[in-house]
Design an enzyme around this catalytic site. Structure first.
Site, PDB file in Angstrom:
ATOM      1  N   CYS A 178      -7.537 -48.614 -43.287  1.00  0.00           N
ATOM      2  CA  CYS A 178      -6.222 -49.215 -43.067  1.00  0.00           C
ATOM      3  C   CYS A 178      -5.473 -49.548 -44.360  1.00  0.00           C
ATOM      4  CB  CYS A 178      -6.360 -50.431 -42.159  1.00  0.00           C
ATOM      5  SG  CYS A 178      -6.856 -49.942 -40.484  1.00  0.00           S
ATOM      6  N   ASP A 216      -5.678 -56.563 -42.371  1.00  0.00           N
ATOM      7  CA  ASP A 216      -6.856 -56.710 -41.498  1.00  0.00           C
ATOM      8  C   ASP A 216      -7.988 -57.588 -42.054  1.00  0.00           C
ATOM      9  OD1 ASP A 216      -5.297 -54.912 -40.101  1.00  0.00           O
ATOM     10  OD2 ASP A 216      -6.797 -53.326 -39.968  1.00  0.00           O
ATOM     11  N   LYS A 256      -1.473 -54.233 -34.683  1.00  0.00           N
ATOM     12  CA  LYS A 256      -1.468 -52.770 -34.569  1.00  0.00           C
ATOM     13  C   LYS A 256      -2.689 -52.285 -33.808  1.00  0.00           C
ATOM     14  CE  LYS A 256      -3.525 -52.287 -39.124  1.00  0.00           C
ATOM     15  NZ  LYS A 256      -4.828 -51.812 -38.584  1.00  0.00           N
ATOM     16  N   HIS A 316      -6.930 -54.480 -30.652  1.00  0.00           N
ATOM     17  CA  HIS A 316      -7.128 -53.472 -29.617  1.00  0.00           C
ATOM     18  C   HIS A 316      -7.380 -54.088 -28.237  1.00  0.00           C
ATOM     19  CE1 HIS A 316      -7.423 -50.618 -32.845  1.00  0.00           C
ATOM     20  NE2 HIS A 316      -8.558 -51.092 -33.314  1.00  0.00           N
ATOM     21  N   HIS A 325     -10.451 -49.578 -25.749  1.00  0.00           N
ATOM     22  CA  HIS A 325      -9.535 -48.779 -26.579  1.00  0.00           C
ATOM     23  C   HIS A 325     -10.124 -47.397 -26.883  1.00  0.00           C
ATOM     24  CE1 HIS A 325      -7.169 -47.765 -30.279  1.00  0.00           C
ATOM     25  NE2 HIS A 325      -6.215 -48.247 -29.508  1.00  0.00           N
ATOM     26  N   HIS A 350     -14.390 -53.225 -31.629  1.00  0.00           N
ATOM     27  CA  HIS A 350     -14.005 -54.203 -32.660  1.00  0.00           C
ATOM     28  C   HIS A 350     -12.605 -54.726 -32.399  1.00  0.00           C
ATOM     29  CE1 HIS A 350     -12.165 -50.467 -34.066  1.00  0.00           C
ATOM     30  NE2 HIS A 350     -11.282 -51.231 -34.693  1.00  0.00           N
ATOM     31  N   ASP A 360      -5.570 -55.880 -36.746  1.00  0.00           N
ATOM     32  CA  ASP A 360      -6.047 -54.827 -35.853  1.00  0.00           C
ATOM     33  C   ASP A 360      -6.285 -55.508 -34.504  1.00  0.00           C
ATOM     34  OD1 ASP A 360      -6.705 -52.016 -36.078  1.00  0.00           O
ATOM     35  OD2 ASP A 360      -8.823 -52.520 -35.818  1.00  0.00           O
TER      36      ASP A 360
HETATM   37  C1  VGL Z   1      -9.959 -50.334 -39.544  1.00  0.00           C
HETATM   38  C2  VGL Z   1     -11.473 -48.934 -38.577  1.00  0.00           C
HETATM   39  C3  VGL Z   1     -10.982 -49.235 -37.334  1.00  0.00           C
HETATM   40  C4  VGL Z   1      -9.441 -50.935 -40.801  1.00  0.00           C
HETATM   41  C5  VGL Z   1      -9.448 -50.643 -38.311  1.00  0.00           C
HETATM   42  O1  VGL Z   1      -8.897 -52.043 -40.758  1.00  0.00           O
HETATM   43  O2  VGL Z   1      -9.579 -50.284 -41.864  1.00  0.00           O
HETATM   44  N1  VGL Z   1     -10.968 -49.481 -39.672  1.00  0.00           N
HETATM   45  N2  VGL Z   1      -9.968 -50.099 -37.215  1.00  0.00           N
HETATM   46 ZN    ZN Z   2      -9.410 -50.674 -35.247  1.00  0.00          ZN
END
Ligand code: VGL
Ligand code: ZN
Length: 206
Positions: free
Chosen positions: A158, A15, A113, A55, A59, A88, A53
């Protein structure tokens, strides 16, 4: 790096996206600085996986999708507790795009994801229902990978979930601590560092 990188090693870059770097919705600091050392490191790996990430708008992990909910609080979802986040990494947005300097050509596989509207996915291996697989386990196995080095964002979400799942799936696992950036929500960093160490994740500097 205290390890000799072998052909059976994979680098998992989690990410490294605009929303998780400087100027992104989380206001995290440190993302920009890890990009160029990650790029340099990726060149020595035979298997490089990046996660994104990704979404859909609205979401279920977004606080804005729940009446009167504030970001960074927790709710119960059918699959368990879920932290609610600011909007996000919305598919197609600038925030969802990889950091502009991340060398995408180094990636052999990019896994998106969190694409299902009502299910979040922190881990690169298994979504937050702890049942739905991303396929990464099979991909790594079929390439003969036995050890995973994990870096990226966020150390305590993550990255940690990916590292813990890598161990769970039988991979030797190393967290590259200096190439990871955390959110640190109410002690989550300390908690996840303890969890990772307890599970056998080795902590190293790249
Ligand atoms: C993440 C919060 C929400 C991450 C992803 O990449 O750690 N954290 N979505
Ligand atoms: Zn996320």
């Amino acid at each position: 790096m205290q390890f000799d990188i072998q052909p059976s090693d994979a680098l998992i870059i989690v990410d490294v996206q605009n929303d998780f770097c400087e100027g992104g919705v989380f206001g995290l600091v440190g993302g920009n600085a890890i990009v160029s050392p990650i790029n340099a490191l990726a060149r020595s790996f035979s298997t490089v996986v990046m996660t994104q990430d990704f979404h859909p708008a609205g979401h279920s992990s977004f606080a804005s999708s729940h009446p009167n909910a504030e970001p960074f609080t927790e709710i119960d979802m059918p699959y368990g507790p879920q932290v609610l986040w600011p909007d996000h990494c919305i598919q197609g947005s600038h925030g969802a795009a990889f950091h502009p300097d991340l060398d995408l050509d180094a990636a052999h596989l990019i896994i998106r994801k969190g694409c299902q509207p009502t299910l979040d996915s922190y881990s690169a291996f298994v979504e937050n229902d702890r049942t739905t697989k991303t396929g990464l386990d099979g991909y790594l196995r079929s390439r003969g990978v036995s050890r995973c080095f994990v870096c990226g964002i966020a150390t305590d979400f993550c990255v940690a979930w990916s590292a813990l799942d890598a161990v769970e799936h039988g991979f030797e696992t190393v967290l590259l601590r200096n190439l990871a950036v955390e959110i640190d929500l109410e002690g989550s960093l300390a908690e996840q560092m303890v969890a990772m160490k307890g599970a056998g994740v080795r902590i190293a500097e790249a």
